[in-house]
Design an enzyme around this catalytic site. Sequence first.
Site, PDB file in Angstrom:
ATOM      1  N   HIS A 231       0.832  -1.200   0.000  1.00 46.66           N
ATOM      2  CA  HIS A 231       0.000   0.000   0.000  1.00 46.66           C
ATOM      3  C   HIS A 231       0.863   1.245   0.000  1.00 46.66           C
ATOM      4  O   HIS A 231       2.003   1.247   0.465  1.00 46.66           O
ATOM      5  CB  HIS A 231      -0.935   0.029   1.215  1.00 46.66           C
ATOM      6  N   PHE A 232       0.303   2.309  -0.531  1.00 42.62           N
ATOM      7  CA  PHE A 232       0.854   3.658  -0.464  1.00 42.62           C
ATOM      8  C   PHE A 232      -0.123   4.510   0.338  1.00 42.62           C
ATOM      9  O   PHE A 232      -1.314   4.217   0.390  1.00 42.62           O
ATOM     10  CB  PHE A 232       1.025   4.272  -1.862  1.00 42.62           C
TER      11      PHE A 232
END
Length: 424
Positions: A231-232
């Site tokens: 994830h970012f």
Amino acid sequence: MLLKIKRVPTVVSNYQKDETVEKGGGCGRNCLSKCCLNGARLPLYTCNNVKEKPESQVSFLESLLLGEWEDRLQRGLFRYDVTACETKVISGKYGFIAQLNEGRHLKKRPTEFRVDRVLQPFDANKFNFTKVAQEELLFQFQASDEDTSQIQFFPNMPLDADRSPSVVAINVSPIEYGHVLLIPRVFDCLPQRIDHKSLLLAIQMATEAANPYFRLGYNSLGAFATINHLHFQAYYLARPFPIEYAPSLKITTTNDGVKISKLLNYPVRGLVFEGGNSIKDLSNTVSDASVCLQNSNIPFNILISDSGKQIFLLPQCYAEKQARGEVSSELLETQVNPAVWEMSGHMVLKRKEDYEGASEEKALSLLSEVSLSEERFKEVITTIFEAIGLSVDEEELEEQSSMDGSFIRVHCCYPSIKEEAVSN
């Protein structure tokens, strides 16, 4: 030697747990697992994959993201109202930003995290993003395979596990307005590791948002990512990060036109990537460097800035020092986890006493523990350049570093700040 630290993980979903999740059976909370996925639908936003957007207009992506985020705010899905958090600029040379965010502080038993392995296998028994509630999702996001300037938006598309879409979700413990998570190919259950396709998607999202105040960040394992599911993070902050107007020195330019520089006179040592013949060229160069760090077991953070045109790659060693007992108790008591936002100059403080007593000296004290030493940083640069087929003349680099400011470039997308930084 096995290195671990104890910390309370940030709650990013209302259904996150410190330990393992339940097994088998329907969960009854409309999650992304097979027990609840049948018939699930979510808006789909498809952007073009090449064209840079003008920054003078509000993009459709920004309107969609903020509109959906505000909807979740009105529905009471966040753990606290981030718009009520106090924020100030700390006086001094760097202009660090301090925020008092007491909502992120949890009085729970700390969990043990291994910090000596940047690459760790995905563990389905631990919290991951297939366990979030569907109401926490905002939309699906993808880039078109075609060379077109047109976007496509479908307000009610199936969530197809076989297609494994990338999704945008709220962070229920936001740092700033519009704080979201970009989760590439969510059903593939990828561990927290950079790959070329996912980093390109993150850069495309920054480009599509077309707002320099919208940044995306990445934390590797060992650099304060606590969820091992790729994830970012991203949010809006309506002022420049200090790192964005730090001076830097060009080291080299790749065959694809990507300029690589090193930060100067900033408390965290790092590399700056910009330019390139295309977004993909820039993304590939940063991905190659990131994969090198991963394979070399070096924790790092990434900041995607200037609407995807400028990327900071920041190796760090704070968690390792913490595990070895080399960080002062004074720093540890603040419970500040120096990840990408803190390294970029946005200090998220959990205690009122730390906020009221915030100073540039204290911020520098923290960041000095985060940064690699000059000698170690040179070794890392050499390792990266060897991996991506580049060379650097260290003697020439040392000579340039000692020259006057005419050799120093200021990387910043905010003209007034850029002029001020050059004049200083």
